[in-house]
Design a protein around this motif. Structure first.
Motif, PDB file in Angstrom:
ATOM      1  N   ASP A 106     -22.002  25.720 -50.259  1.00  0.00           N
ATOM      2  CA  ASP A 106     -22.673  24.838 -49.297  1.00  0.00           C
ATOM      3  C   ASP A 106     -21.860  24.681 -48.016  1.00  0.00           C
ATOM      4  OD1 ASP A 106     -24.763  24.461 -51.063  1.00  0.00           O
ATOM      5  OD2 ASP A 106     -23.942  22.597 -51.885  1.00  0.00           O
ATOM      6  N   ALA A 107     -20.515  24.770 -48.132  1.00  0.00           N
ATOM      7  CA  ALA A 107     -19.648  24.576 -46.969  1.00  0.00           C
ATOM      8  C   ALA A 107     -19.833  25.676 -45.923  1.00  0.00           C
ATOM      9  CB  ALA A 107     -18.188  24.500 -47.403  1.00  0.00           C
ATOM     10  N   ILE A 108     -20.358  26.833 -46.337  1.00  0.00           N
ATOM     11  CA  ILE A 108     -20.585  27.918 -45.378  1.00  0.00           C
ATOM     12  C   ILE A 108     -21.516  27.446 -44.264  1.00  0.00           C
ATOM     13  CG2 ILE A 108     -21.494  30.263 -45.061  1.00  0.00           C
ATOM     14  CD1 ILE A 108     -20.863  30.756 -48.045  1.00  0.00           C
ATOM     15  N   LEU A 109     -22.493  26.617 -44.633  1.00  0.00           N
ATOM     16  CA  LEU A 109     -23.492  26.146 -43.673  1.00  0.00           C
ATOM     17  C   LEU A 109     -23.148  24.798 -43.052  1.00  0.00           C
ATOM     18  CD1 LEU A 109     -26.775  27.090 -45.598  1.00  0.00           C
ATOM     19  CD2 LEU A 109     -25.538  28.426 -43.884  1.00  0.00           C
ATOM     20  N   THR A 110     -22.119  24.132 -43.561  1.00  0.00           N
ATOM     21  CA  THR A 110     -21.810  22.792 -43.051  1.00  0.00           C
ATOM     22  C   THR A 110     -20.511  22.708 -42.261  1.00  0.00           C
ATOM     23  OG1 THR A 110     -20.761  22.191 -45.157  1.00  0.00           O
ATOM     24  CG2 THR A 110     -23.098  21.675 -44.908  1.00  0.00           C
ATOM     25  N   THR A 111     -19.558  23.622 -42.491  1.00  0.00           N
ATOM     26  CA  THR A 111     -18.312  23.586 -41.730  1.00  0.00           C
ATOM     27  C   THR A 111     -18.491  24.334 -40.407  1.00  0.00           C
ATOM     28  OG1 THR A 111     -17.510  25.596 -42.832  1.00  0.00           O
ATOM     29  CG2 THR A 111     -16.872  23.483 -43.798  1.00  0.00           C
ATOM     30  N   PRO A 112     -17.841  23.899 -39.335  1.00  0.00           N
ATOM     31  CA  PRO A 112     -17.958  24.609 -38.056  1.00  0.00           C
ATOM     32  C   PRO A 112     -17.358  26.001 -38.089  1.00  0.00           C
ATOM     33  CG  PRO A 112     -16.289  22.884 -37.911  1.00  0.00           C
ATOM     34  CD  PRO A 112     -17.005  22.684 -39.218  1.00  0.00           C
ATOM     35  N   THR A 113     -16.482  26.267 -39.064  1.00  0.00           N
ATOM     36  CA  THR A 113     -15.840  27.580 -39.180  1.00  0.00           C
ATOM     37  C   THR A 113     -16.618  28.548 -40.064  1.00  0.00           C
ATOM     38  OG1 THR A 113     -14.564  26.840 -41.099  1.00  0.00           O
ATOM     39  CG2 THR A 113     -13.539  26.556 -38.910  1.00  0.00           C
ATOM     40  N   CYS A 114     -17.620  28.037 -40.801  1.00  0.00           N
ATOM     41  CA  CYS A 114     -18.357  28.806 -41.814  1.00  0.00           C
ATOM     42  C   CYS A 114     -17.446  29.232 -42.953  1.00  0.00           C
ATOM     43  CB  CYS A 114     -19.053  30.023 -41.211  1.00  0.00           C
ATOM     44  SG  CYS A 114     -20.376  29.595 -40.067  1.00  0.00           S
ATOM     45  N   MET A 115     -16.387  28.468 -43.182  1.00  0.00           N
ATOM     46  CA  MET A 115     -15.503  28.711 -44.320  1.00  0.00           C
ATOM     47  C   MET A 115     -16.024  27.984 -45.555  1.00  0.00           C
ATOM     48  SD  MET A 115     -11.628  28.489 -42.800  1.00  0.00           S
ATOM     49  CE  MET A 115     -10.743  30.005 -42.360  1.00  0.00           C
ATOM     50  N   PRO A 116     -16.016  28.629 -46.721  1.00  0.00           N
ATOM     51  CA  PRO A 116     -16.463  27.981 -47.956  1.00  0.00           C
ATOM     52  C   PRO A 116     -15.343  27.181 -48.630  1.00  0.00           C
ATOM     53  CG  PRO A 116     -15.982  30.264 -48.400  1.00  0.00           C
ATOM     54  CD  PRO A 116     -15.721  30.062 -46.936  1.00  0.00           C
ATOM     55  N   ASP A 117     -14.419  26.700 -47.830  1.00  0.00           N
ATOM     56  CA  ASP A 117     -13.240  25.978 -48.318  1.00  0.00           C
ATOM     57  C   ASP A 117     -12.963  24.875 -47.300  1.00  0.00           C
ATOM     58  OD1 ASP A 117     -10.676  25.023 -48.822  1.00  0.00           O
ATOM     59  OD2 ASP A 117      -9.784  26.998 -49.141  1.00  0.00           O
ATOM     60  N   LEU A 118     -13.234  23.631 -47.679  1.00  0.00           N
ATOM     61  CA  LEU A 118     -13.132  22.517 -46.738  1.00  0.00           C
ATOM     62  C   LEU A 118     -11.709  22.322 -46.221  1.00  0.00           C
ATOM     63  CD1 LEU A 118     -15.438  19.910 -48.535  1.00  0.00           C
ATOM     64  CD2 LEU A 118     -15.987  21.319 -46.549  1.00  0.00           C
ATOM     65  N   GLN A 119     -10.736  22.497 -47.098  1.00  0.00           N
ATOM     66  CA  GLN A 119      -9.347  22.308 -46.685  1.00  0.00           C
ATOM     67  C   GLN A 119      -8.923  23.379 -45.686  1.00  0.00           C
ATOM     68  OE1 GLN A 119      -6.608  21.742 -49.960  1.00  0.00           O
ATOM     69  NE2 GLN A 119      -4.838  22.309 -48.733  1.00  0.00           N
ATOM     70  N   ALA A 120      -9.251  24.615 -45.968  1.00  0.00           N
ATOM     71  CA  ALA A 120      -8.909  25.708 -45.055  1.00  0.00           C
ATOM     72  C   ALA A 120      -9.639  25.548 -43.729  1.00  0.00           C
ATOM     73  CB  ALA A 120      -9.250  27.053 -45.688  1.00  0.00           C
ATOM     74  N   SER A 121     -10.873  25.072 -43.780  1.00  0.00           N
ATOM     75  CA  SER A 121     -11.636  24.884 -42.548  1.00  0.00           C
ATOM     76  C   SER A 121     -10.961  23.870 -41.638  1.00  0.00           C
ATOM     77  CB  SER A 121     -13.062  24.424 -42.876  1.00  0.00           C
ATOM     78  OG  SER A 121     -13.824  24.258 -41.693  1.00  0.00           O
ATOM     79  N   ALA A 122     -10.474  22.777 -42.215  1.00  0.00           N
ATOM     80  CA  ALA A 122      -9.788  21.764 -41.417  1.00  0.00           C
ATOM     81  C   ALA A 122      -8.532  22.344 -40.771  1.00  0.00           C
ATOM     82  CB  ALA A 122      -9.434  20.564 -42.297  1.00  0.00           C
ATOM     83  N   GLN A 123      -7.801  23.167 -41.517  1.00  0.00           N
ATOM     84  CA  GLN A 123      -6.591  23.803 -40.975  1.00  0.00           C
ATOM     85  C   GLN A 123      -6.955  24.792 -39.862  1.00  0.00           C
ATOM     86  OE1 GLN A 123      -4.847  25.568 -44.459  1.00  0.00           O
ATOM     87  NE2 GLN A 123      -4.113  23.621 -45.289  1.00  0.00           N
ATOM     88  N   ALA A 124      -8.035  25.531 -40.057  1.00  0.00           N
ATOM     89  CA  ALA A 124      -8.465  26.494 -39.041  1.00  0.00           C
ATOM     90  C   ALA A 124      -8.936  25.787 -37.778  1.00  0.00           C
ATOM     91  CB  ALA A 124      -9.581  27.372 -39.598  1.00  0.00           C
ATOM     92  N   GLU A 125      -9.590  24.657 -37.929  1.00  0.00           N
ATOM     93  CA  GLU A 125     -10.043  23.886 -36.764  1.00  0.00           C
ATOM     94  C   GLU A 125      -8.850  23.406 -35.941  1.00  0.00           C
ATOM     95  OE1 GLU A 125     -13.224  20.934 -37.645  1.00  0.00           O
ATOM     96  OE2 GLU A 125     -13.321  21.979 -39.575  1.00  0.00           O
ATOM     97  N   GLN A 126      -7.770  22.991 -36.616  1.00  0.00           N
ATOM     98  CA  GLN A 126      -6.573  22.563 -35.889  1.00  0.00           C
ATOM     99  C   GLN A 126      -5.923  23.749 -35.186  1.00  0.00           C
ATOM    100  OE1 GLN A 126      -5.233  19.372 -35.323  1.00  0.00           O
ATOM    101  NE2 GLN A 126      -4.156  20.693 -33.862  1.00  0.00           N
ATOM    102  N   TYR A 127      -5.899  24.896 -35.863  1.00  0.00           N
ATOM    103  CA  TYR A 127      -5.346  26.103 -35.247  1.00  0.00           C
ATOM    104  C   TYR A 127      -6.136  26.469 -33.995  1.00  0.00           C
ATOM    105  CZ  TYR A 127      -4.164  31.017 -34.553  1.00  0.00           C
ATOM    106  OH  TYR A 127      -3.783  32.209 -34.002  1.00  0.00           O
ATOM    107  N   LEU A 128      -7.458  26.369 -34.068  1.00  0.00           N
ATOM    108  CA  LEU A 128      -8.294  26.692 -32.910  1.00  0.00           C
ATOM    109  C   LEU A 128      -8.101  25.679 -31.785  1.00  0.00           C
ATOM    110  CD1 LEU A 128     -11.554  27.783 -34.759  1.00  0.00           C
ATOM    111  CD2 LEU A 128     -10.024  29.244 -33.411  1.00  0.00           C
ATOM    112  N   ALA A 129      -7.886  24.426 -32.153  1.00  0.00           N
ATOM    113  CA  ALA A 129      -7.620  23.403 -31.130  1.00  0.00           C
ATOM    114  C   ALA A 129      -6.331  23.746 -30.382  1.00  0.00           C
ATOM    115  CB  ALA A 129      -7.513  22.021 -31.781  1.00  0.00           C
ATOM    116  N   ASP A 130      -5.328  24.237 -31.103  1.00  0.00           N
ATOM    117  CA  ASP A 130      -4.075  24.644 -30.472  1.00  0.00           C
ATOM    118  C   ASP A 130      -4.301  25.847 -29.550  1.00  0.00           C
ATOM    119  OD1 ASP A 130      -2.834  22.645 -31.906  1.00  0.00           O
ATOM    120  OD2 ASP A 130      -2.094  23.990 -33.483  1.00  0.00           O
ATOM    121  N   CYS A 131      -5.126  26.791 -30.005  1.00  0.00           N
ATOM    122  CA  CYS A 131      -5.442  27.960 -29.170  1.00  0.00           C
ATOM    123  C   CYS A 131      -6.133  27.537 -27.882  1.00  0.00           C
ATOM    124  CB  CYS A 131      -6.345  28.932 -29.932  1.00  0.00           C
ATOM    125  SG  CYS A 131      -5.517  29.840 -31.254  1.00  0.00           S
TER     126      CYS A 131
END
Length: 365
Positions: free
Chosen positions: A172-197
């Motif tokens: 379900d997380a594929i359709l609900t996370t902004p990263t399309c990651m099926p892992d909520l914890q990894a998605s949050a980490q990726a969002e922070q990485y993208l914010a830094d970028c």
């Protein structure tokens, strides 16, 4: 311009530019009688449209599909299906200054060398917006595959250094996370990485994984129409994809044969594999197990940091690109990978219908 067609029996032709009046696709070869309407297609387009999250371009487009032909009373007629999506939020002035120089990482230079002329507004035909037609067509292919219980699912496997943990897999997380990651914890980490970028006026790349369940053994051919070759071509045709893997991919090169081979066993009267290093394809033909493929996507080339390039006068210059751009292409490309994979499998399914005499005799007794 050649090269806008894809497929053998189920063939699509995409058309349109990023800042033109509209984009679309014509699908030929879809069997008659398939129940289909815009509600089957729009959810796919909604997944790739811009402006949905803070990590996508701020360009706002409704991306509403209009079906122009090929469907009557809710079913396909067997004639070409034509679909259109209108552009409503073009800011062409944002791109006026790039007419005279070549953006690093873009197709500006190669377009000029090939055609001697290019539509510089948002990349024209080489823009990621061209994928609208692919996604609309892929939705039709996915609908066709569902009749045979074949399911195609793509998701973000990694963004930059952040990778998902498969033990946390949440479909379900594929359709609900902004990263399309099926892992909520990894998605949050990726969002922070993208914010830094974004804070550094930079961008990121990543990996999209696609799994295809329910594909019967026997699809594909052993030479030039290999299923893995056609899937690779389908994914490599997506603008930002720089590499494709099937199964273990490059890791297989470091294994021994005893480690890489998938043992065959009998289960429930059927031939199965004990492992799936091959990713569901052997000798270019599906083996009945899950097909696994990955697309490696480069960072968005449009970044706000100063870059070195040349202009059409042959002068070295420094630029800072303006306009509306995604800091990462991966999340919006997930559905494109899914669409191109669905189109490839659906085409292989139709091509395989005449592979055996017994199949033809069922149709023409």
């Amino acid at each position: 311009m050649a090269g806008s067609k894809f497929g053998n029996i189920l063939q699509i032709t995409t058309w349109g530019e990023s800042h033109g009046a509209a984009l679309g696709v014509v699908i030929d070869g879809c069997p008659a009688g398939l129940t289909l309407n815009s509600s089957d297609i729009q959810p796919y387009l909604d997944r790739r449209k811009p402006g949905r999250t803070k990590i996508s371009t701020p360009r706002r487009e409704a991306d509403e599909v209009e079906i122009l032909s090929g469907i009557f009373e809710g079913r396909t007629t067997g004639t070409p299906i034509s679909m259109l999506v209108r552009n409503t939020s073009q800011h062409s002035a944002d791109y006026s200054e790039i007419a005279g120089y070549y953006r690093p990482g873009h197709a500006d230079y190669t377009f000029d060398e090939k055609f001697g002329f290019r539509d510089y507004r948002g990349g024209g035909r080489s823009s990621g917006r061209e994928t609208i037609g692919r996604v609309a067509a892929g939705a039709v292919a996915a609908r066709l595959l569902s009749e045979f219980h074949i399911c195609v699912t793509a998701y973000t496997k990694s963004i930059g250094p952040v990778s998902i943990d498969m033990s946390h897999f949440d479909r379900d997380a594929i359709l609900t996370t902004p990263t399309c990651m099926p892992d909520l914890q990894a998605s949050a980490q990726a969002e922070q990485y993208l914010a830094d970028c974004m804070a550094a006026y930079d961008s990121a790349g990543g990996v999209i994984e696609c799994v295809i369940d329910g594909v019967p053994a026997g699809l594909g051919d052993p030479v030039f129409e290999k299923l893995d070759a056609n899937l690779s071509k389908a994914l490599m045709s997506i603008g930002a994809v720089k590499a494709v893997e099937i199964g273990d991919g490059t890791e297989a090169a470091s294994l021994r044969g005893s480690q890489n081979n998938d043992a065959f066993r009998m289960k429930g009267g059927k031939v199965v594999k004990a492992t799936n290093h091959a990713g569901g394809i052997l000798g270019g033909i599906s083996d009945g197990s899950r097909i696994i493929l990955r697309a490696y996507v480069k960072p968005t080339p449009s970044i706000f940091s100063p870059q070195q390039t040349v202009n059409q006068a042959g002068e070295d210059i420094e630029i800072s690109i303006k306009g509306r751009h995604d800091p990462v292409i991966v999340p919006r490309a997930v559905v494109v990978v899914e669409a191109m994979s669905a189109l490839t499998i659906a085409d292989a399914l139709l091509m395989n219908a005449g592979a055996k005499l017994e199949n033809l005799k069922k149709i023409y007794p």
